[in-house]
Scaffold this motif. Structure first.
Motif, PDB file in Angstrom:
ATOM      1  N   LEU A  66      -4.152  67.387 -29.972  1.00  0.00           N
ATOM      2  CA  LEU A  66      -4.643  66.222 -30.705  1.00  0.00           C
ATOM      3  C   LEU A  66      -5.557  66.653 -31.845  1.00  0.00           C
ATOM      4  N   THR A  67      -5.543  65.888 -32.929  1.00  0.00           N
ATOM      5  CA  THR A  67      -6.499  66.089 -34.016  1.00  0.00           C
ATOM      6  C   THR A  67      -7.838  65.492 -33.581  1.00  0.00           C
ATOM      7  N   PRO A  68      -8.912  65.776 -34.303  1.00  0.00           N
ATOM      8  CA  PRO A  68     -10.204  65.162 -33.967  1.00  0.00           C
ATOM      9  C   PRO A  68     -10.152  63.635 -33.983  1.00  0.00           C
ATOM     10  N   GLU A  69      -9.207  63.069 -34.752  1.00  0.00           N
ATOM     11  CA  GLU A  69      -9.091  61.607 -34.832  1.00  0.00           C
ATOM     12  C   GLU A  69      -8.263  61.028 -33.683  1.00  0.00           C
ATOM     13  N   GLY A  70      -7.664  61.902 -32.862  1.00  0.00           N
ATOM     14  CA  GLY A  70      -6.892  61.427 -31.723  1.00  0.00           C
ATOM     15  C   GLY A  70      -5.410  61.243 -31.971  1.00  0.00           C
ATOM     16  N   THR A  71      -4.949  61.681 -33.146  1.00  0.00           N
ATOM     17  CA  THR A  71      -3.517  61.612 -33.425  1.00  0.00           C
ATOM     18  C   THR A  71      -2.865  62.937 -33.035  1.00  0.00           C
ATOM     19  N   LEU A  72      -1.543  62.930 -32.950  1.00  0.00           N
ATOM     20  CA  LEU A  72      -0.819  64.137 -32.581  1.00  0.00           C
ATOM     21  C   LEU A  72      -0.883  65.161 -33.707  1.00  0.00           C
ATOM     22  N   ASP A  73      -1.308  66.363 -33.367  1.00  0.00           N
ATOM     23  CA  ASP A  73      -1.347  67.469 -34.326  1.00  0.00           C
ATOM     24  C   ASP A  73       0.032  68.137 -34.308  1.00  0.00           C
ATOM     25  N   ARG A  74       0.922  67.661 -35.186  1.00  0.00           N
ATOM     26  CA  ARG A  74       2.308  68.117 -35.155  1.00  0.00           C
ATOM     27  C   ARG A  74       2.472  69.620 -35.403  1.00  0.00           C
ATOM     28  N   PRO A  75       1.760  70.182 -36.387  1.00  0.00           N
ATOM     29  CA  PRO A  75       1.893  71.631 -36.575  1.00  0.00           C
ATOM     30  C   PRO A  75       1.459  72.421 -35.341  1.00  0.00           C
ATOM     31  N   ARG A  76       0.385  71.968 -34.690  1.00  0.00           N
ATOM     32  CA  ARG A  76      -0.097  72.649 -33.488  1.00  0.00           C
ATOM     33  C   ARG A  76       0.947  72.565 -32.360  1.00  0.00           C
ATOM     34  N   LEU A  77       1.473  71.367 -32.150  1.00  0.00           N
ATOM     35  CA  LEU A  77       2.490  71.192 -31.112  1.00  0.00           C
ATOM     36  C   LEU A  77       3.730  72.006 -31.456  1.00  0.00           C
ATOM     37  N   GLY A  78       4.099  71.988 -32.736  1.00  0.00           N
ATOM     38  CA  GLY A  78       5.266  72.755 -33.166  1.00  0.00           C
ATOM     39  C   GLY A  78       5.119  74.233 -32.888  1.00  0.00           C
ATOM     40  N   SER A  79       3.907  74.758 -33.081  1.00  0.00           N
ATOM     41  CA  SER A  79       3.684  76.186 -32.843  1.00  0.00           C
ATOM     42  C   SER A  79       3.797  76.529 -31.361  1.00  0.00           C
ATOM     43  N   ILE A  80       3.566  75.539 -30.492  1.00  0.00           N
ATOM     44  CA  ILE A  80       3.664  75.762 -29.045  1.00  0.00           C
ATOM     45  C   ILE A  80       5.122  75.775 -28.596  1.00  0.00           C
ATOM     46  N   VAL A  81       5.911  74.835 -29.116  1.00  0.00           N
ATOM     47  CA  VAL A  81       7.287  74.697 -28.617  1.00  0.00           C
ATOM     48  C   VAL A  81       8.299  75.527 -29.416  1.00  0.00           C
ATOM     49  N   PHE A  82       7.941  75.912 -30.638  1.00  0.00           N
ATOM     50  CA  PHE A  82       8.900  76.655 -31.455  1.00  0.00           C
ATOM     51  C   PHE A  82       9.193  78.010 -30.822  1.00  0.00           C
ATOM     52  N   GLY A  83      10.450  78.265 -30.570  1.00  0.00           N
ATOM     53  CA  GLY A  83      10.835  79.542 -29.978  1.00  0.00           C
ATOM     54  C   GLY A  83      10.663  79.605 -28.471  1.00  0.00           C
ATOM     55  N   ASP A  84      10.197  78.509 -27.855  1.00  0.00           N
ATOM     56  CA  ASP A  84      10.023  78.477 -26.402  1.00  0.00           C
ATOM     57  C   ASP A  84      10.902  77.352 -25.861  1.00  0.00           C
ATOM     58  N   ALA A  85      12.095  77.712 -25.420  1.00  0.00           N
ATOM     59  CA  ALA A  85      13.089  76.706 -25.022  1.00  0.00           C
ATOM     60  C   ALA A  85      12.595  75.838 -23.876  1.00  0.00           C
ATOM     61  N   GLU A  86      11.822  76.428 -22.968  1.00  0.00           N
ATOM     62  CA  GLU A  86      11.339  75.670 -21.813  1.00  0.00           C
ATOM     63  C   GLU A  86      10.343  74.594 -22.230  1.00  0.00           C
ATOM     64  N   ARG A  87       9.388  74.987 -23.074  1.00  0.00           N
ATOM     65  CA  ARG A  87       8.388  74.007 -23.533  1.00  0.00           C
ATOM     66  C   ARG A  87       9.035  72.930 -24.415  1.00  0.00           C
ATOM     67  N   LEU A  88      10.007  73.351 -25.234  1.00  0.00           N
ATOM     68  CA  LEU A  88      10.707  72.388 -26.082  1.00  0.00           C
ATOM     69  C   LEU A  88      11.474  71.377 -25.231  1.00  0.00           C
ATOM     70  N   ALA A  89      12.063  71.849 -24.146  1.00  0.00           N
ATOM     71  CA  ALA A  89      12.796  70.953 -23.248  1.00  0.00           C
ATOM     72  C   ALA A  89      11.862  69.926 -22.612  1.00  0.00           C
ATOM     73  N   VAL A  90      10.626  70.358 -22.297  1.00  0.00           N
ATOM     74  CA  VAL A  90       9.634  69.432 -21.738  1.00  0.00           C
ATOM     75  C   VAL A  90       9.314  68.344 -22.761  1.00  0.00           C
ATOM     76  N   LEU A  91       9.083  68.766 -24.005  1.00  0.00           N
ATOM     77  CA  LEU A  91       8.763  67.796 -25.060  1.00  0.00           C
ATOM     78  C   LEU A  91       9.927  66.833 -25.282  1.00  0.00           C
ATOM     79  N   ASN A  92      11.136  67.373 -25.375  1.00  0.00           N
ATOM     80  CA  ASN A  92      12.309  66.519 -25.595  1.00  0.00           C
ATOM     81  C   ASN A  92      12.521  65.551 -24.436  1.00  0.00           C
ATOM     82  N   GLY A  93      12.189  66.016 -23.221  1.00  0.00           N
ATOM     83  CA  GLY A  93      12.339  65.159 -22.045  1.00  0.00           C
ATOM     84  C   GLY A  93      11.413  63.961 -22.073  1.00  0.00           C
ATOM     85  N   ILE A  94      10.307  64.087 -22.804  1.00  0.00           N
ATOM     86  CA  ILE A  94       9.370  62.974 -22.965  1.00  0.00           C
ATOM     87  C   ILE A  94       9.813  62.065 -24.116  1.00  0.00           C
TER      88      ILE A  94
END
Length: 203
Positions: free
Chosen positions: A58-86
């Motif tokens: 989350l950003t300090p304002e409480g919105t989704l920090d897309r670049p941060r989330l992207g850096s977590i799931v990019f290249g990690d098929a398992e984490r990406l699958a979790v995100l897509n499942g949501i």
């Protein structure tokens, strides 16, 4: 009602085609826009993403920090699958709501960037692919979106090939040329789609 899956490679001009179709009277269901809406602050979607990935996304304002989330799931098929499942079920449910609200004789255009990659073509009555040569895509991404040539090539390589997209298409819109050449092609497509929709409308 006629359901249309609209897709195309990055830089092919899909957004321009969807804009024209809406101007003619199509009902647009934009998967990317919905994907942003379902994780806005206060939504169950965002709560589920935070539960899965932690408050650090989350950003300090409480919105989704897309670049941060992207850096977590990019290249990690398992984490990406979790995100897509949501996110994917939420997007599907909202898309279905928007489609259900359309008129019986409507042409409902689903703008789906990864239609080919995710094997979604069978979900639609008609699939329209906006097509441009790799050279045209590269030029537009560099000249209009400010990408470096290497970044643009990487983005293009991460998507389905031109041949894979064309293989699932019922209609192909060639968009290698200027906008002036695109509009008559989309107008012709619209006339075909509305004729098909009229054939499927209930008596």
């Amino acid at each position: 009602m006629l359901t249309v899956g609209l897709t195309g490679g990055i830089g092919a001009g899909k957004s321009e085609v969807s804009r024209l179709l809406v101007s003619y009277g199509a009902v647009l269901v934009d998967a990317d826009r919905i994907a942003r809406e379902v994780v806005e602050p206060g939504t169950p979607g965002l709560a589920a993403v935070v539960e899965a990935f932690g408050s650090g996304i989350l950003t300090p304002e409480g919105t989704l920090d897309r670049p941060r989330l992207g850096s977590i799931v990019f290249g990690d098929a398992e984490r990406l699958a979790v995100l897509n499942g949501i996110v994917h079920p939420l997007v599907g449910a909202r898309s279905a709501e928007l489609q259900a609200a359309a008129a019986p004789d409507a042409v409902v255009v689903h703008d789906v960037p990864l239609l080919t990659e995710n094997g979604l073509a069978p979900l639609y009555d008609v699939v329209v692919v906006v097509d441009a040569s790799p050279a045209t895509q590269l030029d537009r991404l560099v000249r209009l979106r400010g990408m470096s040539p290497d970044e643009a090539r990487a983005r293009m390589a991460a998507q389905a090939t031109r041949e894979q997209r064309r293989a699932v298409a019922d209609y192909v819109i060639d968009n290698d040329g200027p906008f002036e050449a695109l509009e008559p092609r989309v107008r012709e497509l619209w006339e075909e789609l509305t004729a098909r929709s009229a054939d499927t409308a209930p008596e």
